[in-house]
Design a protein around this motif. Structure first.
Motif, PDB file in Angstrom:
ATOM      1  N   THR A 134       0.847  -1.184   0.000  1.00  0.00           N
ATOM      2  CA  THR A 134       0.000   0.000   0.000  1.00  0.00           C
ATOM      3  C   THR A 134       0.883   1.234   0.000  1.00  0.00           C
ATOM      4  O   THR A 134       2.114   1.137   0.033  1.00  0.00           O
ATOM      5  CB  THR A 134      -0.953  -0.004   1.212  1.00  0.00           C
ATOM      6  OG1 THR A 134      -1.893   1.065   1.092  1.00  0.00           O
ATOM      7  CG2 THR A 134      -0.183   0.121   2.515  1.00  0.00           C
ATOM      8  N   ASP A 135       0.260   2.403  -0.057  1.00  0.00           N
ATOM      9  CA  ASP A 135       1.013   3.646  -0.127  1.00  0.00           C
ATOM     10  C   ASP A 135       0.202   4.778   0.485  1.00  0.00           C
ATOM     11  O   ASP A 135      -0.992   4.608   0.790  1.00  0.00           O
ATOM     12  CB  ASP A 135       1.384   3.979  -1.582  1.00  0.00           C
ATOM     13  CG  ASP A 135       0.225   3.742  -2.551  1.00  0.00           C
ATOM     14  OD1 ASP A 135      -0.853   4.331  -2.335  1.00  0.00           O
ATOM     15  OD2 ASP A 135       0.398   2.968  -3.511  1.00  0.00           O
ATOM     16  N   ALA A 136       0.835   5.916   0.688  1.00  0.00           N
ATOM     17  CA  ALA A 136       0.174   7.072   1.292  1.00  0.00           C
ATOM     18  C   ALA A 136       0.886   8.341   0.842  1.00  0.00           C
ATOM     19  O   ALA A 136       2.112   8.346   0.667  1.00  0.00           O
ATOM     20  CB  ALA A 136       0.192   6.975   2.816  1.00  0.00           C
ATOM     21  N   ILE A 137       0.116   9.417   0.675  1.00  0.00           N
ATOM     22  CA  ILE A 137       0.647  10.703   0.227  1.00  0.00           C
ATOM     23  C   ILE A 137       0.292  11.775   1.248  1.00  0.00           C
ATOM     24  O   ILE A 137      -0.827  11.821   1.761  1.00  0.00           O
ATOM     25  CB  ILE A 137       0.086  11.081  -1.157  1.00  0.00           C
ATOM     26  CG1 ILE A 137       0.656  10.159  -2.239  1.00  0.00           C
ATOM     27  CG2 ILE A 137       0.392  12.533  -1.501  1.00  0.00           C
ATOM     28  CD1 ILE A 137       0.109  10.417  -3.624  1.00  0.00           C
TER      29      ILE A 137
ATOM     30  N   ALA B 267       5.516   4.298   0.690  1.00  0.00           N
ATOM     31  CA  ALA B 267       4.936   3.064   0.159  1.00  0.00           C
ATOM     32  C   ALA B 267       5.726   1.877   0.693  1.00  0.00           C
ATOM     33  O   ALA B 267       6.855   2.010   1.165  1.00  0.00           O
ATOM     34  CB  ALA B 267       4.952   3.059  -1.369  1.00  0.00           C
ATOM     35  N   GLY B 268       5.116   0.695   0.579  1.00  0.00           N
ATOM     36  CA  GLY B 268       5.797  -0.511   1.002  1.00  0.00           C
ATOM     37  C   GLY B 268       5.158  -1.740   0.412  1.00  0.00           C
ATOM     38  O   GLY B 268       4.038  -1.700  -0.117  1.00  0.00           O
ATOM     39  N   ASN B 269       5.879  -2.842   0.516  1.00  0.00           N
ATOM     40  CA  ASN B 269       5.382  -4.133   0.070  1.00  0.00           C
ATOM     41  C   ASN B 269       5.848  -5.203   1.053  1.00  0.00           C
ATOM     42  O   ASN B 269       6.780  -4.982   1.826  1.00  0.00           O
ATOM     43  CB  ASN B 269       5.858  -4.434  -1.356  1.00  0.00           C
ATOM     44  CG  ASN B 269       7.360  -4.357  -1.486  1.00  0.00           C
ATOM     45  OD1 ASN B 269       8.078  -5.294  -1.152  1.00  0.00           O
ATOM     46  ND2 ASN B 269       7.854  -3.209  -1.964  1.00  0.00           N
ATOM     47  N   LEU B 270       5.188  -6.347   1.051  1.00  0.00           N
ATOM     48  CA  LEU B 270       5.406  -7.382   2.052  1.00  0.00           C
ATOM     49  C   LEU B 270       5.334  -6.794   3.465  1.00  0.00           C
ATOM     50  O   LEU B 270       6.142  -7.123   4.331  1.00  0.00           O
ATOM     51  CB  LEU B 270       6.742  -8.107   1.836  1.00  0.00           C
ATOM     52  CG  LEU B 270       6.747  -9.213   0.783  1.00  0.00           C
ATOM     53  CD1 LEU B 270       8.136  -9.828   0.667  1.00  0.00           C
ATOM     54  CD2 LEU B 270       5.733 -10.304   1.106  1.00  0.00           C
TER      55      LEU B 270
ATOM     56  N   SER C  93      -1.278  -0.225   7.447  1.00  0.00           N
ATOM     57  CA  SER C  93      -1.175   1.090   8.073  1.00  0.00           C
ATOM     58  C   SER C  93       0.222   1.690   7.997  1.00  0.00           C
ATOM     59  O   SER C  93       0.408   2.873   8.307  1.00  0.00           O
ATOM     60  CB  SER C  93      -1.607   1.017   9.542  1.00  0.00           C
ATOM     61  OG  SER C  93      -0.682   0.240  10.297  1.00  0.00           O
ATOM     62  N   VAL C  94       1.227   0.907   7.593  1.00  0.00           N
ATOM     63  CA  VAL C  94       2.613   1.364   7.686  1.00  0.00           C
ATOM     64  C   VAL C  94       2.875   2.648   6.901  1.00  0.00           C
ATOM     65  O   VAL C  94       3.394   3.624   7.462  1.00  0.00           O
ATOM     66  CB  VAL C  94       3.580   0.241   7.265  1.00  0.00           C
ATOM     67  CG1 VAL C  94       5.013   0.765   7.151  1.00  0.00           C
ATOM     68  CG2 VAL C  94       3.523  -0.907   8.264  1.00  0.00           C
ATOM     69  N   PRO C  95       2.552   2.746   5.595  1.00  0.00           N
ATOM     70  CA  PRO C  95       2.830   3.992   4.881  1.00  0.00           C
ATOM     71  C   PRO C  95       2.099   5.203   5.473  1.00  0.00           C
ATOM     72  O   PRO C  95       2.669   6.302   5.536  1.00  0.00           O
ATOM     73  CB  PRO C  95       2.357   3.698   3.452  1.00  0.00           C
ATOM     74  CG  PRO C  95       2.495   2.224   3.322  1.00  0.00           C
ATOM     75  CD  PRO C  95       2.077   1.695   4.665  1.00  0.00           C
TER      76      PRO C  95
ATOM     77  N   GLY D 217       7.279   3.945  10.757  1.00  0.00           N
ATOM     78  CA  GLY D 217       6.861   2.815   9.924  1.00  0.00           C
ATOM     79  C   GLY D 217       7.243   1.486  10.543  1.00  0.00           C
ATOM     80  O   GLY D 217       6.461   0.529  10.523  1.00  0.00           O
ATOM     81  N   LEU D 218       8.430   1.426  11.122  1.00  0.00           N
ATOM     82  CA  LEU D 218       8.849   0.205  11.802  1.00  0.00           C
ATOM     83  C   LEU D 218       7.977  -0.067  13.022  1.00  0.00           C
ATOM     84  O   LEU D 218       7.568  -1.208  13.258  1.00  0.00           O
ATOM     85  CB  LEU D 218      10.310   0.331  12.216  1.00  0.00           C
ATOM     86  CG  LEU D 218      10.929  -0.875  12.915  1.00  0.00           C
ATOM     87  CD1 LEU D 218      10.902  -2.101  12.008  1.00  0.00           C
ATOM     88  CD2 LEU D 218      12.359  -0.562  13.350  1.00  0.00           C
ATOM     89  N   ALA D 219       7.668   0.983  13.786  1.00  0.00           N
ATOM     90  CA  ALA D 219       6.827   0.819  14.978  1.00  0.00           C
ATOM     91  C   ALA D 219       5.422   0.353  14.615  1.00  0.00           C
ATOM     92  O   ALA D 219       4.757  -0.329  15.405  1.00  0.00           O
ATOM     93  CB  ALA D 219       6.764   2.128  15.758  1.00  0.00           C
ATOM     94  N   ALA D 220       4.971   0.713  13.407  1.00  0.00           N
ATOM     95  CA  ALA D 220       3.648   0.287  12.946  1.00  0.00           C
ATOM     96  C   ALA D 220       3.646  -1.141  12.414  1.00  0.00           C
ATOM     97  O   ALA D 220       2.606  -1.634  11.988  1.00  0.00           O
ATOM     98  CB  ALA D 220       3.145   1.245  11.867  1.00  0.00           C
ATOM     99  N   GLY D 221       4.797  -1.785  12.434  1.00  0.00           N
ATOM    100  CA  GLY D 221       4.903  -3.175  11.973  1.00  0.00           C
ATOM    101  C   GLY D 221       5.971  -3.386  10.940  1.00  0.00           C
ATOM    102  O   GLY D 221       6.515  -4.477  10.812  1.00  0.00           O
ATOM    103  N   GLY D 222       6.243  -2.323  10.153  1.00  0.00           N
ATOM    104  CA  GLY D 222       7.275  -2.430   9.129  1.00  0.00           C
ATOM    105  C   GLY D 222       7.018  -3.568   8.167  1.00  0.00           C
ATOM    106  O   GLY D 222       5.877  -3.852   7.783  1.00  0.00           O
ATOM    107  N   GLU D 223       8.068  -4.240   7.798  1.00  0.00           N
ATOM    108  CA  GLU D 223       7.943  -5.401   6.917  1.00  0.00           C
ATOM    109  C   GLU D 223       7.461  -6.603   7.727  1.00  0.00           C
ATOM    110  O   GLU D 223       7.654  -6.671   8.945  1.00  0.00           O
ATOM    111  CB  GLU D 223       9.299  -5.687   6.267  1.00  0.00           C
ATOM    112  CG  GLU D 223       9.204  -6.591   5.056  1.00  0.00           C
ATOM    113  CD  GLU D 223      10.539  -6.773   4.360  1.00  0.00           C
ATOM    114  OE1 GLU D 223      10.784  -7.896   3.895  1.00  0.00           O
ATOM    115  OE2 GLU D 223      11.311  -5.805   4.275  1.00  0.00           O
ATOM    116  N   ALA D 224       6.873  -7.558   7.043  1.00  0.00           N
ATOM    117  CA  ALA D 224       6.329  -8.721   7.740  1.00  0.00           C
ATOM    118  C   ALA D 224       7.417  -9.536   8.429  1.00  0.00           C
ATOM    119  O   ALA D 224       7.183 -10.131   9.484  1.00  0.00           O
ATOM    120  CB  ALA D 224       5.563  -9.600   6.753  1.00  0.00           C
TER     121      ALA D 224
END
Length: 224
Positions: free
Chosen positions: A105-108, A115-118, A123-125, A150-157
């Motif tokens: 997902t992504d956010a502006i 943005a991020g993947n995996l 909610s991360v972006p 972003g890491l605190a929100a979970g970051g990558e899986a």
């Protein structure tokens, strides 16, 4: 396998990218900045040609949105790519292909796009953008605050192993290009420590390049 943001300092016009991933040396393949032009992150099954392509297009007068449209039209296998861009006016744009990996997902926001993947969470972006917009001070500080959010929100899986931060400002080379290419510990903490050391010396390194006659001492043994 990645989460990132590209951003602009509204006060100084400085651009930056901050990024982290489970893959090795993510910043070496995915981070692109150009003074007076913009910043780009190209990620998710990375095509390193897309960052310079987008910057060239923006340098030739296209907005971030127009540049991303051209990248989508000209890039190979674009359905697998994520590309984030910000231009000299603070306009943002992004492309997340439908074949991006895992949760993506992504956010502006204002002067920022993430943005991020995996990802561990969609909610991360959004958390990255919120943290950046709420922060103040040097762009490098703000990028790291946002990346840590972003890491605190979970970051990558899964666990992250590399990270980087690149900044450009007024000269043709990045004024900071800090990377942790692999660690079993926290790569974001590693680049944060590097920034803590590098930030007070940033202006001196630029001055040494421009005119060493006016540069401060090097502060190393043997330097008088």
């Amino acid at each position: 396998m990645t989460f990132s943001l590209v951003a602009r300092c509204e006060e100084t016009g400085m651009f930056g990218v901050a990024i982290s991933s489970s893959s090795p040396a993510v910043a070496a393949r995915c981070s692109y900045t150009r003074a007076g032009v913009g910043a780009v992150a190209s990620q998710n099954i990375t095509d390193p040609t897309l960052g310079p392509m987008a910057l060239d297009l923006m340098e030739n007068g296209l907005s971030a949105e127009q540049a991303i449209s051209e990248v989508k039209a000209k890039g190979n296998h674009i359905e697998y790519r994520q590309v984030l861009a910000i231009d000299a006016n603070g306009n943002t744009a992004l492309h997340s292909g439908p074949n991006s990996l895992g949760i993506w997902t992504d956010a502006i926001g204002k002067n920022v796009v993430a943005a991020g993947n995996l990802l561990a969470s969609e909610s991360v972006p959004g958390e990255i953008v919120t943290a950046f917009e709420a922060s103040s001070g040097h762009l490098g500080d703000r990028l790291l605050v946002a990346l840590k959010a972003g890491l605190a929100a979970g970051g990558e899986a899964g666990p992250i192993h590399s990270a980087g931060m690149q900044l450009c400002d007024n000269v043709s080379w990045p004024v900071a290009d800090l990377r942790c290419d692999w660690t079993e510990d926290s790569p974001i903490d590693a680049i944060s420590k590097a920034w803590e050391i590098y930030k007070p010396q940033l202006e001196a390194y630029v001055q040494r390049a421009l005119d060493p006659r006016e540069a401060p001492s090097y502060g190393v043994p043997g330097d008088e």
